[in-house]
Design a protein around this motif. Structure first.
Motif, short mmCIF file in Angstrom:
data_model
loop_
_atom_site.label_atom_id
_atom_site.label_comp_id
_atom_site.label_asym_id
_atom_site.label_seq_id
_atom_site.Cartn_x
_atom_site.Cartn_y
_atom_site.Cartn_z
N PHE A 121 25.48 51.25 55.46
CA PHE A 121 26.62 50.41 55.09
C PHE A 121 27.58 51.18 54.17
CE2 PHE A 121 28.48 47.30 52.08
CZ PHE A 121 29.18 46.50 52.97
N LYS A 122 27.03 51.84 53.18
CA LYS A 122 27.87 52.63 52.27
C LYS A 122 28.50 53.82 52.99
CE LYS A 122 27.47 53.27 47.98
NZ LYS A 122 27.11 53.72 46.64
N LYS A 123 27.74 54.43 53.91
CA LYS A 123 28.26 55.55 54.69
C LYS A 123 29.47 55.12 55.51
CE LYS A 123 26.13 57.06 58.35
NZ LYS A 123 25.16 57.64 59.28
N ASN A 124 29.47 53.87 55.97
CA ASN A 124 30.59 53.32 56.74
C ASN A 124 31.77 52.93 55.86
OD1 ASN A 124 29.08 53.58 59.06
ND2 ASN A 124 28.45 51.45 59.13
N GLY A 125 31.62 53.04 54.54
CA GLY A 125 32.72 52.74 53.63
C GLY A 125 32.65 51.36 52.98
N GLY A 126 31.54 50.63 53.19
CA GLY A 126 31.40 49.32 52.59
C GLY A 126 31.13 49.39 51.10
N LYS A 127 31.52 48.35 50.39
CA LYS A 127 31.29 48.26 48.95
C LYS A 127 30.16 47.27 48.72
CE LYS A 127 36.15 49.22 47.99
NZ LYS A 127 36.65 49.20 49.37
N PHE A 128 29.09 47.75 48.13
CA PHE A 128 27.84 47.00 48.03
C PHE A 128 27.59 46.57 46.60
CE2 PHE A 128 23.54 46.09 49.28
CZ PHE A 128 22.81 46.28 48.12
N LEU A 129 27.30 45.27 46.40
CA LEU A 129 26.99 44.74 45.08
C LEU A 129 25.69 43.95 45.16
CD1 LEU A 129 30.62 43.62 44.39
CD2 LEU A 129 29.44 45.38 43.10
N GLU A 148 42.04 39.91 63.89
CA GLU A 148 42.82 38.74 63.48
C GLU A 148 42.44 38.26 62.08
OE1 GLU A 148 43.35 36.89 67.99
OE2 GLU A 148 41.78 36.11 66.67
N LEU A 149 41.37 38.82 61.53
CA LEU A 149 40.92 38.45 60.19
C LEU A 149 41.68 39.26 59.15
CD1 LEU A 149 37.08 38.42 60.89
CD2 LEU A 149 38.57 36.42 60.63
N PRO A 150 41.75 38.78 57.90
CA PRO A 150 42.39 39.58 56.85
C PRO A 150 41.73 40.94 56.71
CG PRO A 150 41.98 37.34 56.08
CD PRO A 150 41.28 37.47 57.40
N THR A 151 42.49 41.92 56.25
CA THR A 151 41.96 43.27 56.05
C THR A 151 40.88 43.26 54.98
OG1 THR A 151 44.09 44.23 56.66
CG2 THR A 151 42.57 45.63 55.42
N ASN A 152 41.04 42.42 53.97
CA ASN A 152 40.08 42.34 52.88
C ASN A 152 39.07 41.22 53.14
OD1 ASN A 152 41.53 44.31 51.18
ND2 ASN A 152 43.09 42.72 51.14
N ILE A 153 37.79 41.56 52.98
CA ILE A 153 36.71 40.60 53.26
C ILE A 153 35.66 40.68 52.15
CG2 ILE A 153 34.85 39.97 54.86
CD1 ILE A 153 36.52 41.10 57.13
N ILE A 154 35.20 39.51 51.70
CA ILE A 154 34.05 39.44 50.78
C ILE A 154 32.97 38.63 51.50
CG2 ILE A 154 33.17 38.74 48.53
CD1 ILE A 154 36.05 38.79 47.49
N LEU A 163 25.15 40.92 47.90
CA LEU A 163 23.82 40.77 48.49
C LEU A 163 22.85 40.18 47.47
CD1 LEU A 163 22.12 41.28 51.07
CD2 LEU A 163 21.48 43.47 50.06
N LEU A 164 22.37 38.97 47.75
CA LEU A 164 21.47 38.26 46.85
C LEU A 164 20.03 38.53 47.23
CD1 LEU A 164 21.02 36.12 44.58
CD2 LEU A 164 21.07 34.40 46.40
#
Length: 200
Positions: free
Chosen positions: A42-50, A131-137, A196-197
């Protein structure tokens, strides 16, 4: 899951290099636990992980994301009523947004082998990824991590015995790529944060 803390404790480049060598520079070592494989890919793909140990940390991290991006009092695209309370607490408008700053939602599963997120119409209705916003949480739990897309599809089939969802898709790329990278052709890169809980 203190391993998550160890793995994501530092954001400097030297720790990333250590992690890459630890994962044999591939992230596909099947001897690694499934959660580690997902977070690495996920991080390798550029995702931000919390990583969050409880709901209090979810709220704190969510507010930090809003502050970092100056999204307070913005319009938000959200289809999950269980998340409305968190949006209300932060004065975010989600009732028929005309220009949402981000999508706030859940997902079906987290796919370890490719570090992607599996969605269905239950989370994104009939919207295509572009079609979704560029920013996603995204709010998800550790129990949603599965090995492969086929495992995720199997879980969807078991979860929805009758009203089987449509529009099943994954989002895999979380950062802009070079235009000449044909491997990403047709994909829609998203600026994605994953809350991620820990629930195992």
């Amino acid at each position: 899951m203190s391993l998550f803390r160890k793995f994501f404790g530092s954001n400097d480049d030297s720790s990333d290099e250590d992690n890459i060598s630890e994962f044999n520079r591939s992230g596909s070592d099947l001897s690694l636990p499934i959660d580690e494989r997902f977070t690495y890919n996920f991080k390798k793909n550029g995702g931000k992980f919390l990583y969050c140990e409880n709901l209090t940390e979810i709220k704190e991290h969510f507010e930090n994301i809003l502050e970092e991006n100056d999204w307070f009092e913005s319009e938000v695209l959200c289809f999950d009523s269980s998340l409305f309370e968190l949006l209300d607490e932060n004065k975010l408008s989600y009732d028929q947004p005309s220009n949402p700053k981000f999508l706030f939602g859940t997902c079906e599963n987290l796919i370890a082998e490719e570090g992607s997120i599996l969605f269905s119409s239950s989370q994104i209705k009939q919207n295509k990824p572009n079609e979704l916003p560029t920013n996603i949480i995204i709010y998800a739990t550790t129990s949603q991590i599965v090995e492969s897309t086929s495992d995720g599809l199997r879980m969807i089939k078991n979860k929805y015995q009758k009203n089987y969802p449509t529009n099943i898709t994954t989002i895999k790329y979380f950062e802009k790529v070079k235009e000449d990278d044909f491997l990403h052709y047709g994909s829609s890169a998203k600026n994605l944060y994953l809350l991620l809980l820990e629930d195992l």
